[in-house]
Design an enzyme around this catalytic site. Structure first.
Site, PDB file in Angstrom:
ATOM      1  N   LYS A 183       0.874  -1.189   0.000  1.00  0.00           N
ATOM      2  CA  LYS A 183       0.000   0.000   0.000  1.00  0.00           C
ATOM      3  C   LYS A 183       0.910   1.239   0.000  1.00  0.00           C
ATOM      4  CE  LYS A 183      -3.244   3.074   1.008  1.00  0.00           C
ATOM      5  NZ  LYS A 183      -2.332   4.251   1.147  1.00  0.00           N
ATOM      6  N   GLY A 188      -5.191   1.586   4.380  1.00  0.00           N
ATOM      7  CA  GLY A 188      -3.995   1.050   5.024  1.00  0.00           C
ATOM      8  C   GLY A 188      -4.293   0.516   6.414  1.00  0.00           C
ATOM      9  N   GLU A 210       9.821   1.816  10.694  1.00  0.00           N
ATOM     10  CA  GLU A 210      10.944   2.712  10.432  1.00  0.00           C
ATOM     11  C   GLU A 210      10.355   4.106  10.396  1.00  0.00           C
ATOM     12  OE1 GLU A 210      13.256   5.249   9.379  1.00  0.00           O
ATOM     13  OE2 GLU A 210      12.748   4.618   7.340  1.00  0.00           O
ATOM     14  N   CYS A 261      14.152  10.821   6.526  1.00  0.00           N
ATOM     15  CA  CYS A 261      14.126  10.600   7.969  1.00  0.00           C
ATOM     16  C   CYS A 261      15.521  10.582   8.585  1.00  0.00           C
ATOM     17  CB  CYS A 261      13.392   9.295   8.290  1.00  0.00           C
ATOM     18  SG  CYS A 261      14.040   7.867   7.399  1.00  0.00           S
ATOM     19  N   GLU A 281      10.739  16.643  14.083  1.00  0.00           N
ATOM     20  CA  GLU A 281      11.121  16.411  12.695  1.00  0.00           C
ATOM     21  C   GLU A 281      10.364  17.390  11.801  1.00  0.00           C
ATOM     22  OE1 GLU A 281      11.966  12.468  10.111  1.00  0.00           O
ATOM     23  OE2 GLU A 281       9.930  12.631  10.884  1.00  0.00           O
TER      24      GLU A 281
END
Length: 488
Positions: free
Chosen positions: A183, A221, A259, A293, A392
């Site tokens: 997906k 998802g 991750e 990332c 982030e």
């Protein structure tokens, strides 16, 4: 560049199909803001069919028992991807806004090459391990370990490095003997649907072994993560979404690989070559507009050389080439969407409100009126606890901090809920290595070394994730261990 290759259909049960409800959603170029085409907008019934096909292929075929056949299919897929590399390159540039120069590395060529490493691993891997004979309770027993595939794997991938991450999940999962439902992110559907088409048309993959389901809705998802027929979910994306995926998988106690995000630090020690440190920082924060990332988004300079290093960084970035991602001279293109651009600009405003000094950039470049661009931005005098040093940003924004020696640099680096990557720069490899060993991250560079490769495990500590991707460790994420004891 070649024309952008579009594939509106999904791959379910070995067939290329539209969405069952006939729905589509647009695929938009973030550099031009123009529609590239449309992709199938899957329904819950489509996801149900894909999971059912993957389950049937795992339970009802010899796929899981034949590593040589799996390796052959992966090499066929690798050859197909290499054959169509130029069309794929154009598509990745168009839908992800990725600079074309990066497609000759991590965005396409390197991960395609890495499929060969995974195929080789499937053939040479020690699927059984002999533990020898023991006599528990006086019963003479020959014990051995057998490694078996997990089963049906749901792979949920992001938009920033779509082909690299699709292959980092699909390749090892298939090599290990699993079947997969992929997906992809709605921002980059074609990179996945083209992968599905090549698998269907140019490999011997049995129907249902690989399925690709595209949708504009994140709840599709969610269905993949919750379904009891799915044995494992492999997810790459934000930490916030990772928590949702983990909760969704908890209902059936399925294996979950995550991750997630990062806020990685580049530590320049007091004997560092500042030109080298600053060059690495500038390259990192502008590569794909900071949309990665593991990108180093905190530059931690020695206080005694802080202004020198800051000035060097600003001057380096002031003339940095960026813009049209089809131009091979640009390593920085647009952000993926207007929503992401506003998010990045909001972080910059928060940084200034909390006391940071704007040393460069901070706005929308006047020479790029079309496309979701943000100027390369340097925020100076950032406190280690400030929002821009902790959160982030996923944009071309670097926070510059000061440290008072090696211990303080390590403390600043570890002052984060993340622990994905990092770099240490020093005139002494030994000193840099000693500092690197104390930084709590899954990957780290010493004086510019590169960890990236199909054979190198990648992942993070703390809220940067659970498990490792790539390498033998990443391959083994997709395996179960069975201990067998036979009398005699």
């Amino acid at each position: 560049m070649p024309e952008v290759e579009c594939e509106e259909r999904m791959l379910i049960g070995g067939r290329l199909v539209p969405a069952s409800g006939g729905g589509t959603f647009p695929d938009v170029n973030p550099a031009t803001e123009e529609r590239i085409g449309v992709a199938a907008d899957a329904t819950a019934a489509d996801m149900d069919a894909a999971i059912g096909a993957a389950r049937a292929a795992f339970d009802g075929t010899d796929w899981a028992a034949d590593p040589a056949f799996r390796a052959r299919c992966l090499r066929q897929l690798q050859q197909a991807l290499a054959k169509h590399a130029e069309e794929l390159r154009a598509t990745i540039v168009a839908e992800a806004g990725a600079p074309v120069a990066l497609t000759h590395g991590a965005q396409l060529d390197i991960p395609v090459e890495g499929l060969g490493w995974v195929a080789d691993l499937a053939e040479r891997y020690a699927w059984t391990t002999d533990l020898g004979v023991a006599e528990p309770y006086g019963i003479r027993s020959h014990r051995y370990l057998r490694r078996e595939p997990v089963g049906v794997v749901g792979a949920i991938t992001p938009w920033n490095f779509p082909m690299q991450i699709n292959l980092a999940k699909v390749g090892p999962a298939l090599a290990a003997g699993n079947t997969v439902v992929l997906k992809p992110a709605p921002d980059t559907p074609y990179t996945a649907t083209l992968l599905g088409r090549l698998a269907a048309e140019e490999t011997d993959l049995p129907p249902g072994v690989l399925n690709v389901v595209t949708s504009s809705r994140h709840e599709i998802g969610q269905l993949l993560a919750e379904d009891e027929r799915v044995d494992m979910v492999s997810f790459t994306g934000s930490t916030a979404t990772g928590r949702t995926v983990m909760r969704a998988g908890a209902g059936t106690i399925k294996k979950v690989f995550l991750e997630l995000g990062g806020k990685s630090a580049l530590l320049a020690l007091d004997d560092a070559d500042l030109k080298k440190a600053v060059g690495n920082a500038a390259f990192q924060i502008t590569t794909h507009a900071g949309q990665g990332c593991a990108i180093l988004t905190r530059l931690v300079l020695p206080r005694s050389r802080y202004e020198e290093g800051l000035e060097m960084l600003v001057e380096t970035l002031r003339g940095w080439p960026y813009g049209d991602p089809t131009d091979p001279g640009n390593l920085m293109g647009p952000l993926i969407s207007e929503r992401q651009r506003e998010r990045v600009r909001g972080h910059i405003a928060t940084g200034l409100r909390e006391g940071a000094r704007l040393a460069l950039g901070g706005g929308v470049p006047a020479h790029l009126p079309t496309g979701h661009y943000v100027e390369p931005t340097v925020l100076a005098d950032v406190h280690p606890d400030a929002t821009v040093a902790q959160e982030e940003i996923f944009g071309p924004v670097i926070a510059v901090l000061a440290h008072d020696g090696d211990d303080d640099a390590v403390r600043i680096a570890n002052n984060s809920r993340y622990g994905l990557s990092g770099m240490v720069v020093s005139a002494s490899d030994e000193r840099a290595r000693a500092v690197a060993h104390r930084v709590r991250t899954g990957t780290i560079s010493v004086n510019g070394g590169l960890f990236y490769g199909a054979d190198a495990p990648f992942g993070g500590y703390r809220q940067s994730g659970v498990g490792r991707e790539s390498g033998v460790a990443g391959f083994e994420e997709y395996l179960e261990i069975k201990t067998i004891a036979e009398t005699g």
